[in-house]
Motif scaffolding. Structure first.
Motif, short mmCIF file in Angstrom:
data_model
loop_
_atom_site.label_atom_id
_atom_site.label_comp_id
_atom_site.label_asym_id
_atom_site.label_seq_id
_atom_site.Cartn_x
_atom_site.Cartn_y
_atom_site.Cartn_z
N LEU A 1 0.81 -1.20 0.05
CA LEU A 1 0.15 -0.07 -0.05
C LEU A 1 0.99 1.43 -0.06
CD1 LEU A 1 -3.04 -0.87 2.43
CD2 LEU A 1 -2.95 -0.66 0.06
N PHE B 1 -7.46 0.38 -3.76
CA PHE B 1 -7.33 -0.57 -2.70
C PHE B 1 -8.93 -1.43 -2.77
CE2 PHE B 1 -6.21 -2.48 1.85
CZ PHE B 1 -6.24 -3.86 1.19
N SER C 1 -5.52 1.21 4.33
CA SER C 1 -5.53 2.05 3.39
C SER C 1 -5.71 3.65 3.60
CB SER C 1 -7.10 1.87 2.65
OG SER C 1 -7.02 2.26 1.04
N MET D 1 -10.35 3.68 -1.72
CA MET D 1 -10.47 2.38 -1.80
C MET D 1 -12.03 2.12 -2.20
SD MET D 1 -11.19 2.04 2.28
CE MET D 1 -10.07 3.45 2.90
#
Length: 390
Positions: free
Chosen positions: A280, A288, A296, A303
């Motif tokens: 990440l 994500f 995240s 995300m």
């Protein structure tokens, strides 16, 4: 190759430099030995007559001859060394050395003097043929300036006129076939050394979607396939961490559709595990797909939430409507929806999400950096004994 040998020798490695006999005689070996006494110069025949020029257009003869004639001689040379080499570094068009290394149980590294971009283009020669992009025939400026779309990462950069010169050869030309073979063989090496540097040719940033559903969630086979189709159909690059017990299938494993295998080969990578925080944090990650919210946020990555249990339903609503750092895919697992949301997130159309993600990520990092001054630390400092976490 000589420069690489010199650098490795200066770093403390003992180097055996193997060349064909004609080039071996032309080397000023004494000068190299004075600078790098750790280099031993060896030679093997290349199968061509002594008076062959081995340069210019005739270089092709050398490549073909070495590929067949020199392999068994090279293998005998390596097998006779005591102690055996710790590693073999071979030129990118001398892939027979990779096979020899594999047969003798020695790691092989390929050294290519091309740039990373050109090497990546050569890796896709077969794909270029499949898409009828080569052979490149001299045509109008419009034809020659047509953008190539089948090389990931170079979709809006490389034109037909920019492809390597071998792409202008007939498909049956043995030189083109040789380059295709040699390029594909490089993938069998343990590692690849390129004559470039990271800052010059770094990957396109925020171009990869990372997918992981944590360590608890279970997907049915149908859900798994829908997610997979959505990822492939989005035509975005993705890295998917699939743990061994992720898929629950009462009927046992079934055959994977061919289009998913092909689509993943072109743009995706599926792994059994990935170091999530490191992934990440990488600049190549642009989003994500997950049910793990806070990681995240801390990484500053937008995300797509697919909530299933516990606090995830609440969190996904906060992500999309309160914090505005992502999209909510609650109660839906359908390929067209996955495809649409992946495109929406990765194409950068949601400027509000990108802005919020950066700001909240900054706040999260500040919060972590100030943990020593948090109320929790003040409370723990009241205790003089050991603190147990259970």
């Amino acid at each position: 190759m000589l420069t690489l040998a010199e650098l490795l020798s200066q770093a403390g490695f003992t180097i055996s430099f193997v060349n064909n006999e004609q080039s071996h005689r032309r080397l000023d070996q004494a000068a190299f030995r004075r600078r790098c006494p750790g280099i031993e110069f060896l030679s093997i025949p290349d199968g061509l007559p002594p008076d062959h020029p081995r340069s210019g257009p005739s270089t092709v003869d050398l490549l073909f001859s070495v590929s067949t004639f020199s392999k068994p001689i090279f293998e005998n040379l390596i097998a006779s060394m005591s102690p055996p080499p710790a590693c073999i570094i071979s030129d990118g068009v001398m892939s027979f050395a990779i096979d020899v290394a594999a047969e003798l149980g020695i790691p092989a590294i390929t050294f290519r003097t091309y740039s990373a971009t050109c090497t990546w283009t050569c890796f896709h020669l077969e794909k270029l043929i499949q898409d009828a992009e080569i052979p490149v025939l001299q045509g109008s400026d419009e034809d020659m300036n047509k953008l190539i779309s089948c090389i990931p990462g170079l979709e809006n950069i490389m034109r037909r006129r920019d492809l390597p010169h071998i792409c202008r050869l007939d498909l049956e030309n043995p030189v083109l076939k040789l380059y295709i073979t040699q390029s594909s063989q490089m993938a069998k090496a343990s590692a690849l050394i390129l004559n470039t540097f990271e800052e010059l040719e770094a990957s396109p940033s925020k171009s990869v979607l990372y997918v992981s559903f944590g360590s608890v969630i279970i997907l049915t086979r149908d859900q798994f396939v829908e997610f997979w189709y959505g990822l492939v159909n989005s035509e975005k690059r993705f890295l998917w961490a699939i743990r061994p017990d992720l898929i629950w299938d009462v009927n046992g494993p079934s055959k994977v559709p061919e289009e998913l295998t092909v689509g993943t080969r072109d743009r995706g990578r599926i792994v059994g595990w990935a170091p999530q925080e490191d992934v990440l944090a990488h600049d190549a990650i642009g989003g994500f797909l997950t049910n793990s919210t806070l990681e995240s946020i801390c990484a500053g990555k937008p995300m797509i939430c697919w909530p299933v249990i516990a606090d995830q339903q609440v969190n996904s609503r906060c992500v999309s409507e309160m914090w505005k750092v992502g999209l909510d895919m609650k109660d839906i697992c359908e390929r067209s929806t996955v495809e649409k949301l992946v495109r929406d997130l990765m194409d950068g159309g949601r400027k509000d999400i990108m802005k919020s993600t950066v700001e909240i990520g900054r706040l999260a990092q500040n919060s972590v950096s100030n943990i020593r001054h948090s109320p929790l630390m003040s409370l723990l400092e009241l205790f003089t004994g050991r603190v147990y976490l259970c």
